[in-house]
Design a protein around this motif. Structure first.
Motif, PDB file in Angstrom:
ATOM      1  N   THR A   1      -6.382   1.818  -6.837  1.00 45.79           N
ATOM      2  CA  THR A   1      -6.798   0.603  -6.122  1.00 45.79           C
ATOM      3  C   THR A   1      -7.245  -0.481  -7.100  1.00 45.79           C
ATOM      4  O   THR A   1      -6.910  -1.663  -6.923  1.00 45.79           O
ATOM      5  CB  THR A   1      -7.934   0.950  -5.147  1.00 45.79           C
ATOM      6  OG1 THR A   1      -7.492   1.980  -4.262  1.00 45.79           O
ATOM      7  CG2 THR A   1      -8.333  -0.269  -4.344  1.00 45.79           C
TER       8      THR A   1
ATOM      9  N   CYS B   1       0.825  -1.217   0.000  1.00 46.07           N
ATOM     10  CA  CYS B   1       0.000   0.000   0.000  1.00 46.07           C
ATOM     11  C   CYS B   1       0.853   1.260   0.000  1.00 46.07           C
ATOM     12  O   CYS B   1       0.522   2.251  -0.641  1.00 46.07           O
ATOM     13  CB  CYS B   1      -0.942   0.002   1.201  1.00 46.07           C
ATOM     14  SG  CYS B   1      -2.195  -1.313   1.151  1.00 46.07           S
TER      15      CYS B   1
ATOM     16  N   LEU C   1      -6.952   0.013   1.375  1.00 44.38           N
ATOM     17  CA  LEU C   1      -7.000   1.065   0.358  1.00 44.38           C
ATOM     18  C   LEU C   1      -8.398   1.647   0.185  1.00 44.38           C
ATOM     19  O   LEU C   1      -8.610   2.436  -0.738  1.00 44.38           O
ATOM     20  CB  LEU C   1      -6.520   0.505  -0.996  1.00 44.38           C
ATOM     21  CG  LEU C   1      -5.069   0.032  -1.059  1.00 44.38           C
ATOM     22  CD1 LEU C   1      -4.763  -0.558  -2.428  1.00 44.38           C
ATOM     23  CD2 LEU C   1      -4.107   1.172  -0.762  1.00 44.38           C
TER      24      LEU C   1
END
Length: 1850
Positions: free
Chosen positions: A1771, A1763, A1803
């Motif tokens: 995403t 991430c 996310l």
């Protein structure tokens, strides 16, 4: 290798399971031939004994290796069987969220029941032009394959979409059609593709209904032919429909609905136009209430009705026809409510004045009595007579329903015909692609005639499918020259013969329908007699005589015979039809016109669906009566003919198959029901494809792929230069059975299971190699560790032993020294101890002697004190003894005396009784008498004295009495006065009481005040002490605070620097966005202009020679026509002949109102421009008054103002250009033209009308931009200095003079007045708001100034004191002020102690707060001073940096070739003179005919630009504005013509981009503006323009440069695009890292050029070529950087997009390849010194995607790292890469679903775009930084090769 040898321990197999269909298990021991039981362990850990079938002894299916699970193509699986297919589909659907999978030539599409973002235009662009197997499976890939084969093979194509209801057939067909509409474009502006898509709402409303399985189920099949011209652009479409379910009109099952259109009508019944239909709620009609479910959740039928009507309007169905359709539909609903009453068993009647019947007849326009009669009677015709016979109630009801079905079927046909008419094109169709959306195989508990026809159609389609698959297989074998034997595949021809052959089921059904007394039972008996026990596919149920069973290709189906004859006959009484034909309603007879003609396959079927085709069956020639017979054709016969025509069409095309699968019956998203999926896979033919593939050689590898994959199984000696021979030698050793494989020309073919065996060998070899490597490395590591430990141990021993020896020697030295020390120390200690003891003894003696003496003294003293104490004690004891003795004696005396008294009393009592007692008593009495006598004498004496006193008192009393009497009289006189005074006394007493109370209260208050005063005094003293302590603490904290302030100042400085950088970046982003928006608008305007010119050419071709081209061109070709047309004499003289030569047929008259409207809009834009010019002038006057202030403003603001002015000028130029075009078109109105061309339906008329529509839309856009620009100018407080510019006033006058029509002038004047009024009101409102804001700001500024002065005075006073005294002084001053205030409030609150106490507390708090504020202000002042210094320094650096950006030292000189430049002549002024008539020759030689690869190679870079500018200088010198305008206009138009002619040549575009920029820089450098002159030499400043300001033309050239740049980018993209995917993804730059996997049927389109020839070196060579050409042409270095940045963005975007759409590319090894390729690109940037161009940053998403493929993907820490690492990816892109990640080797692991969900959860708060793919077409906004030239104009020589001898130097 034998199959049984693969069943070893740990091998995985599939076993049948009643719940999951197939279950995976693992062998616990090896299988040996003859074993009857297999020991298995299931995945849940349970052990199982699996018994083999004793007859077949078939072993369970083997499971594919995990590396092959999830493949894009099912044929790539090594083991091809049902469980493998099912498992692969489930893994892709559930785990990877992939709904599409290839199965050879079939695309399997599973309905996700969820909207997926995979159908956008970016996905379409990504699949366009790609091979079918190169990208992940998709409906777009199938559509692209069909489109490509149509263009390549010149053969029509078909896409066959089939599946169950609710499987997604219609949606798949929609997406296929949308793909064709997007990639091909329309051949005209009629938007055929939109009409094709718009036909869906109509067809869904009249052909779709709610069923138990689907809320929007298509109850008919349709085949849409999309027509293309020779350029393969859509020109039209045609629709055929099949098997409409008519029975649904009159009957619906439970929880189902009728067709949507009926419910839409009922929901819209309250509309005014529908009142005549007399509709109501759907529950009021028999035909819409039977299902009991009139409403679909989430569907608004009224809104759907609006969409249906809009679609009808779009397709050309007029409002009158629409109302006619709704009228017929409403009549059907009312017909369903018609009821019958029985007279007897054979007759019935309709009640009189029956409302439903009368409503039906009114709507249909027929006679009510006649219709009533024929609904209850029928006509029977014999050879001689005709009878009218009544019918029973049941027969009448059936006849009514048959009539309703017949009317609806005819209406359905009529609507389809009109839709086809709307989609029909007059242009000849060159080819077509057909999309067949047809029902799949159906089997229910009760199957009737409908299911029979559907399954019959599927049998025919399956036969065609099997033959096509078989044909492809055999063609592949023959192509590879492999000997093959006939593959045994299921041929369903016997089943088809059973249905359609002579004496087949349909034939017997038709024959029974002709029999007068034929019934379903007799037909069933004929079937039994004919086919039972004679055909293996026909069976009879055991418990029924009215049903039969047919063995179809998918399953056995039992059909119920009941209703077959009635549905096949589809009986409709002719008398009822004749009544409808006689209707006064004109539309109704149109529906039955085809009844008198030869019947076509479009007739209705009672089975519920209608076969409809655009290809009619040729009628046979015969007797006139034959028409009536053909009208009697049965539904089965019609359907068979229609199906044969469909099969002929499909056989004449190349088919493509899409099989839609319904994953569950509950419409749950991404839920997979294995049982339902297997049923559909068996029914749709997917498993048959697998079986055919598995029967041959399903696995196919090229020799290079095989070598790359299985190189590890070869020894070095086996590797030969000939790859084919190497593979043959290795295979002969690995697989002994030669029947298991075959060698083709280019591929190796393997039997099923052989690839799995090879994979097992490869994995074993790699595992063994891995173990050996691990063994060797572990041994080496342990040996290395042991040697390192041994060496360390020896070193430690050495150091320890040396340390011990040193310690021992030190011990010996210490021991000797200790002995000596001990000797002296002991002597010293003994002596010191002796002395201490002696001194202690003496001290002890002295203390002891003193102690003894003191003890003796104390003893003597104690003895003396004891004697004294004894004396006093003994005395006290004697006295105590005496007192006690006396007390005892007295007590004894008392006791004795009491005893004696008692005795005496006793004696007296005795004597009293005797005489002696009385005698004695008498003696006592005498004594008493004597005593009393003496007392009397004494009393007499006292009496005499008292009498004397009384006498005296009487005298005194008498005197007193007289006095009292006088006083009494006086008192009596004053009594009245006393009474009067009594009341006053009482009031005085009350006042006294009050005063006493006040006195008491005052005393108490005085006491409390004294207490408070004491307490206040104490508190004040305490406060002073506390303040002193705080002052001390503050002084102590001062240094710490100063240090902290310094640190905070540093932090603030860093923070402000960061904020400044961020704000600068944000401003740059905003500027880029605005620049991108403007350039996009410019590009769109250019495209519209090009479209305008193309339409002109097409109109000319259509009128003269309508010959369409043969190429498929790009619809986004850049515009090359002049964007700005300036009025000049030469331009006008050129335009007039061209107009006069144009024949009259081309001049098309147009609508005058449209022209006037457009003319009015142009006039409004011009007037708004004039108002803006006036506002600009006023601003200039204001700025002239504040010129001094303006010079101090930053240069950035001036640049923005210049940009706004240039934008205004650009819009003015656009307005003039549009006005001129409209003037030209207006002149066409007054001229005559041919009627056949000017007719409203003529093609030229339509084209020109569409052209005018686009021009009108462009005018609206430009008007909005002008309004936006005007509002921006009003809000500005600065303006550009006025100059002697070439304004547009003359142009406006010329334009107005051209408007000779009085009507146009009047309308223009009206528009001018309205615009002026509007602008004046807006200006006044803005002025008022501005004045109000200015007044408010002035007041605020004044208050801030006062506050600032006050703060400055305070600051000055504080600064005069030393730092230590500042706080004390301020505190002292504050304490003094607070003390005075305290005294005041003490007096104020003296009566209220509580208020005074609260005031004191608030006062203390305020004092403390003021002290803190004082400290904070002091700190803030110091901090602000530091910040001001830092900002001043930053601003200075920024200004210096801006100046340095355009300084000569920072400018990269242009690469100038060494040429011989002679010495400048003294009289040469750097100008070129030419005659006005030579202008065209100049433009022709210098621009039109100049070749970048020819003469221009040896020229000075930018020489054409210098020559043109020198010509402009001479015209400026002559003050000839017409010549300047003409030359610049010709130059711009000529450059555009060159680019239009050779716009696909990179060198040409680069050459003219460089020269256009140089020309623009020259106009700036010699403009005379100070900002552009600072880098000029004095001589260059003398060459500046003197008469004209060409700022307007600079904007025009800037826009031209932008267009050229965008065209250059498109040329770059077209050249690079074929190389990128192959070079960046497919080519193995690092050999041997990635091993290929089985590919199935990838890269089937072999006719397209092999892209595998491109490598990364090809891309780098092309980049070098681009860079060298741009440098050779002298392009600005900053512009080169922007071009390189754009090239790298294209490379990164296309590579990432393909990576996201290719599952085979998402692996660890491919990530390494990508990172290596990116590093090579970065190295190229370093070599070219372009690292600061921003190109590397554009590759960041690709770099992060490659890193994502390589990082660990297991734990939460890995998720957190991903991430934080992938910040440039969205995403959706991260999740897509993780879903697509595919292991290439056994040692890699797949990404778990839980890990992907963890990533999504982390996310979920990220706000990014939901778009999956990057926009590869995005073009960064381009800027042209000013780059002055150091070349002197007077030194330039003109080469003779240019042919410019007619110009002379001045």
């Amino acid at each position: 290798m034998a199959a049984s040898e693969l069943y070893t321990k740990f091998a995985r197999v599939w076993i049948p399971d009643p719940e999951e269909v197939w279950k995976s298990a693992e062998l616990l021991k090896d299988y040996k031939p003859g074993d009857k039981v297999l020991l298995l362990r299931l995945e849940d850990g349970k052990d199982l004994e699996y018994r083999l079938d004793p007859k077949t002894k078939e072993l369970p299916h083997l499971r594919n290796p995990d590396i092959l699970v999830g493949e894009n193509d099912l044929t790539a699986l090594s083991y091809l069987h049902e469980p493998a297919v099912l498992h692969n589909l489930r893994v892709r659907f559930i785990d990877s969220k992939l709904i599409y999978t290839y199965c050879g030539i079939v695309l399997v599409a599973i309905n996700p029941y969820e909207q997926l973002p995979i159908y956008g235009e970016d996905i379409i662009n990504a699949y366009s032009g790609q091979n079918m197997g190169d990208m992940d499976p998709h409906i777009f890939a199938v559509a692209e394959e069909a489109y490509k084969q149509m263009a390549r093979d010149e053969r029509n194509q078909s896409i066959i979409v089939s599946g169950e209801s609710g499987a997604g057939k219609t949606v798949s067909a929609k997406y296929a059609m949308r793909y064709f509409a997007t990639v091909s474009g329309s051949a005209s502006e009629a938007n055929v593709e939109e009409k094709v898509l718009a036909s869906n709402p109509i067809m869904e409303s009249i052909g779709n209904a709610k069923t138990t399985r689907n809320d929007n189920s298509s109850r008919f099949g349709k085949y849409i032919e999309i027509g293309f011209d020779k350029r393969y652009r859509i020109i039209g479409a045609n629709m055929r429909t099949y098997l409409l379910e008519k029975s649904r009109v009159v009957f619906q099952a439970e929880e189902e609905r009728n067709y949507h259109i009926f419910y839409q009508l009922c929901a819209s019944a309250k509309l005014p136009e529908f009142k005549m239909l007399r509709l109501g709620d759907a529950n009021n009609f028999n035909y819409t209430m039977q299902g009991g479910s009139p409403v679909i959740e989430g569907v608004d039928d009224a809104k759907e009705m609006t969409q249906t009507r809009q679609a009808c309007t779009l397709l050309g169905i007029s409002e009158s026809y629409q109302m006619g359709i709704f009228r017929i539909l409403a009549g059907i609903l009312h017909l369903g409510n018609v009821g019958f009453t029985s007279r007897d068993s054979d007759s019935c009647t309709i009640p009189p004045k029956h409302e439903p019947l009368s409503t039906f007849c009114d709507l249909m326009g027929v006679d009510c009595e006649e219709m009533c009669h024929w609904l209850c009677h029928r006509k029977l015709a014999t050879a001689t007579e005709t009878y009218i016979k009544p019918i029973s109630k049941l027969q009448a009801t059936n006849a009514r329903d048959a009539l309703a079905k017949h009317i609806y079927a005819k209406l359905f046909n009529w609507i389809v015909d009109h839709v086809n008419q709307a989609l029909h094109s007059a242009v000849k169709q060159h080819s077509f692609i057909g999309v067949l959306d047809i029902y799949g195989f159906e089997t229910f508990e009760i199957n009737s005639f409908e299911q029979f026809c559907i399954n019959y159609a599927n049998e025919k389609l399956q036969q065609q499918f099997n033959m096509h698959v078989f044909k492809l297989e055999q063609e592949e074998y023959m192509k590879e020259q492999i000997p093959w034997t006939l593959i045994d595949f299921y041929d369903n021809q016997p089943c088809i013969n059973l249905i359609e052959s002579k004496l087949g089921i349909l034939d017997l059904l038709d024959e029974e329908c002709k029999m007068p007394k034929g019934t379903d039972d007799t037909w069933a008996q004929k079937l039994y007699n004919t086919h039972l026990n004679k055909c293996a596919l026909f069976e009879k149920p055991r418990l029924s005589n009215k049903a039969f069973i047919i063995q179809h290709f998918a399953d056995k189906v039992e059909y119920q015979c009941e209703g077959f004859l009635e549905k096949n006959k589809d009986t409709v009484f002719e008398e009822q039809i004749k009544v409808l034909k006689s209707s006064k309603f004109k539309m109704l007879p149109e529906l039955f016109q085809d009844d008198e003609k030869a019947i076509s396959p479009t007739s209705a079927t009672s089975s519920g669906r209608m076969p409809l085709t655009r290809t009619p069956i040729k009628p046979t020639k015969g007797r006139p009566g034959q028409t009536a017979k053909e009208h009697k054709k049965t539904v089965g016969h019609q359907f068979r003919n229609s199906l044969h025509l469909l099969m002929e069409t499909l056989n004449a095309t190349t088919p493509h198959y899409v099989r839609c699968i319904k994953p569950n019956d509950f419409k749950f998203p991404f839920t997979f029901d294995e049982k339902r999926a297997v049923q559909q896979l068996r029914a749709c033919g997917v498993l048959e494809t697998i079986r055919i593939s598995a029967a041959g050689f399903p696995s196919r590898w090229t020799y290079q792929e095989f070598f790359s994959r299985y190189r590890v199984l070869m020894k070095q000696k086996d590797v030969l230069s000939d790859r084919k021979q190497t593979c043959k030698n290795v295979l002969e050793k690995l697989i002994l059975d030669k029947d298991k494989y075959q060698f083709g020309k280019t591929k190796i073919f393997f039997r099923a299971g052989q690839v799995a065996y090879l994979e097992k060998l490869r994995a074993d070899k790699l595992r063994a190699a891995c173990i050996r490597i691990q063994k060797t490395i572990r041994g080496w590591l342990l040996r290395k560790k042991y040697l390192r430990m041994r060496k360390a141990a020896v070193t430690v021993q050495r150091y320890v032993r040396g340390h011990q020896a040193r310690c021992y020697a030190k011990f010996l030295r210490r021991t000797k020294a200790a002995t000596t020390i001990q000797k002296y120390w002991r002597m010293f200690a003994v002596r010191r101890r002796y002395k201490i003891q002696r001194a202690a003894t003496i001290v002890l003696q002295s203390y002891l002697r003193g102690y003894l003496a003191r003890n003796r003294y104390r003893k003597i003293l104690r003895e003396h004190k004891a004697v004294i104490i004894q004396k006093w004690v003994r005395g006290w004891l004697a006295r105590t003894y005496y007192k006690r003795s006396m007390h005892a004696i007295i007590y004894l005396q008392c006791c004795f005396r009491r005893m004696m008294a008692k005795r005496e009393l006793k004696k007296l009592k005795i004597e009293a009784r005797s005489v002696e007692r009385y005698k004695k008593l008498h003696i006592g009495m005498e004594n008493k008498i004597m005593q009393l006598q003496r007392k009397v004498d004494e009393q007499n004496k006292d009496y005499k004295c008292l009498m004397e006193k009384l006498t005296n008192l009487e005298g005194i009393y008498n005197s007193e009495t007289e006095k009292l009497r006088s006083d009494l009289e006086r008192l009596q006189l004053s009594e009245e006065e006393a009474k009067i005074a009594t009341g006053r006394v009482l009031s005085l007493q009350e006042e006294i009481a009050k005063l006493r109370k006040d006195l008491e209260q005052t005393q108490s208050e005085k006491k409390s005040i004294e207490e408070r005063a004491d307490r206040y005094k104490q508190e004040t003293e305490q406060l002073v002490s506390n303040l002193k302590e705080e002052n001390t603490l503050l002084k102590q904290e001062k240094e710490a605070l100063n240090h902290l302030i310094v640190e905070q100042a540093k932090e603030m400085t860093e923070t402000m620097e960061k904020k400044l950088v961020e704000e600068t970046k944000q401003l740059e982003l905003d500027l880029n966005d605005e620049r991108l928006r403007y350039q996009n608008l410019l590009n769109e305007f250019s495209r519209l202009e090009e479209r305008y010119d193309d339409l002109k050419e097409e109109m000319t071709l259509m009128v003269n020679v309508p010959k369409p081209g043969h190429k498929r061109t790009d619809s986004t070709h850049s515009s090359n026509e002049s964007e700005y047309t300036f009025s000049s004499e030469i331009a006008e003289t050129e335009d007039i002949p061209s107009r006069t030569e144009e024949p009259s047929e081309k001049k098309v008259p147009l609508d005058m109102s449209l022209f006037l409207k457009l003319q009015k809009r142009v006039t409004e834009l011009e007037q708004e421009k004039q108002v803006m010019q006036d506002e600009l002038d006023r601003k200039e006057e204001q700025m002239l008054r504040s010129k001094a202030k303006e010079e101090e403003k930053p240069q950035i603001r001036g640049a923005e103002l210049e940009y706004e002015s240039l934008k205004r000028q650009e819009l003015e130029s656009e307005n003039k250009k549009l006005k001129n075009e409209l003037n030209e078109l207006r002149k066409a109105l007054s001229e005559k033209s041919a009627p056949e061309v000017t007719a409203p339906g003529a093609p030229a008329y339509r084209v020109l009308m569409e052209q005018l529509t686009s021009v009108s839309e462009e005018l609206d856009v430009r008007k909005e931009e002008v309004l936006i620009l005007r509002s921006q100018l009003v809000s500005q407080k600065e303006a550009i200095q006025p100059k002697n510019t070439m304004t547009d006033s003359t142009i406006l006058l010329e334009d107005v003079q051209k408007m000779k029509d009085k009507g146009e002038i009047a309308q223009a004047y009206i528009g001018l007045k309205e615009t002026n009024r509007l602008l004046e009101s807006q200006l006044q409102s803005q002025k008022r708001s501005h004045e109000n804001e200015a007044e408010a700001l002035r007041g605020e500024i004044q208050s801030l100034k006062e506050e600032n002065n006050r703060q400055q005075q305070l600051l000055a006073q504080n600064l005069q004191l030393p730092p230590e005294a500042r706080i004390e002084a301020s505190l002292q001053h504050e304490i003094t002020r607070l003390t005075n205030e305290n005294l005041y409030f003490e007096e104020l609150y003296a009566d209220d102690p509580k208020k005074y106490q609260s005031y004191r507390i608030s006062l203390y708090k305020r004092m403390i707060d003021l002290m803190e504020q004082l400290e904070k202000q002091d700190k803030t002042v110091r901090k602000l001073k530091k910040q001001l210094k830092v900002f001043a320094k930053k601003i200075g650096e920024l200004e210096v940096g801006q100046m340095e950006n355009i300084s000569p030292g920072q400018i990269i000189d242009e690469p100038i070739r060494p040429v011989n430049i002679p010495r400048k002549e003294k009289d040469f002024q750097g100008m070129l003179e030419y005659k006005k008539e030579d202008e065209q020759k100049l433009v022709k030689n210098l621009i039109l005919e100049l070749k970048p690869r020819g003469v221009a190679v040896n020229l000075i870079p930018g020489l054409p630009a210098y020559i043109l500018f020198m010509c402009v200088r001479h015209a400026d010198y002559l003050n000839d504005d017409q010549k300047v305008r003409s030359l610049l206009t010709s130059t711009i138009n000529s450059i555009k013509k060159v680019l239009k002619k050779r716009g696909d040549d990179f060198e040409t575009v680069s050459f003219w981009l460089s020269n256009t920029c140089r020309f623009l820089h020259c106009l700036k450098q010699y403009s005379g503006e100070e900002g552009f002159m600072k880098h000029n030499t004095s001589r260059q400043n003398e060459h500046c323009l003197t008469n004209f300001d060409l700022a307007e033309y600079r904007q025009v050239l800037s826009d031209l440069a932008i267009q050229i740049y965008q065209q250059l980018v498109r040329v770059l993209e077209n050249i690079l695009q074929p190389m990128i995917v192959s070079g960046m993804l497919e080519h193995e730059t690092i050999q041997g890292v990635s091993g290929v996997k089985p590919t199935g049927l990838r890269k089937r389109t072999s006719s397209i050029a092999d892209e595998g020839t491109y490598t990364l070196d090809s891309i780098l060579r092309q980049l070098n070529s681009f860079h060298s050409v741009m440098c050779q042409h002298g392009m600005d270095p900053e512009l080169i950087k922007q071009v390189v940045k754009q090239m790298f963005y294209i490379v990164g975007a296309i590579t990432l997009n393909n990576l996201l759409l290719r599952k085979d590319m998402c692996s660890w090894s491919k990530g390494m390849q990508i990172r290596y390729n990116v590093s090579q690109l970065e190295e190229w940037l370093r070599d070219k010194n372009l690292m600061n161009s921003g190109a590397k940053e554009t590759l960041e998403p690709l770099i992060q995607a490659a890193q994502l493929l390589q990082v660990k993907k297991k734990t939460d820490d890995d998720a957190e790292a991903i991430c934080s690492m992938c910040n440039a990816l969205t995403t959706a892109q991260i999740v897509k890469v993780l879903n697509l990640y595919t292991p290439v080797n056994e040692f890699e692991e797949r990404v778990s679903v839980s890990f992907i969900r963890t990533i999504q959860m982390r996310l979920r708060d990220r706000k990014d775009s939901p778009q999956l793919l990057m926009d590869a077409k995005h073009i960064f906004p381009v800027t042209f930084p000013f780059n002055p030239s150091s070349l002197a104009l007077e030194t330039i020589q003109i080469p003779a090769s240019l042919g410019l001898g007619f110009i002379s130097r001045v």
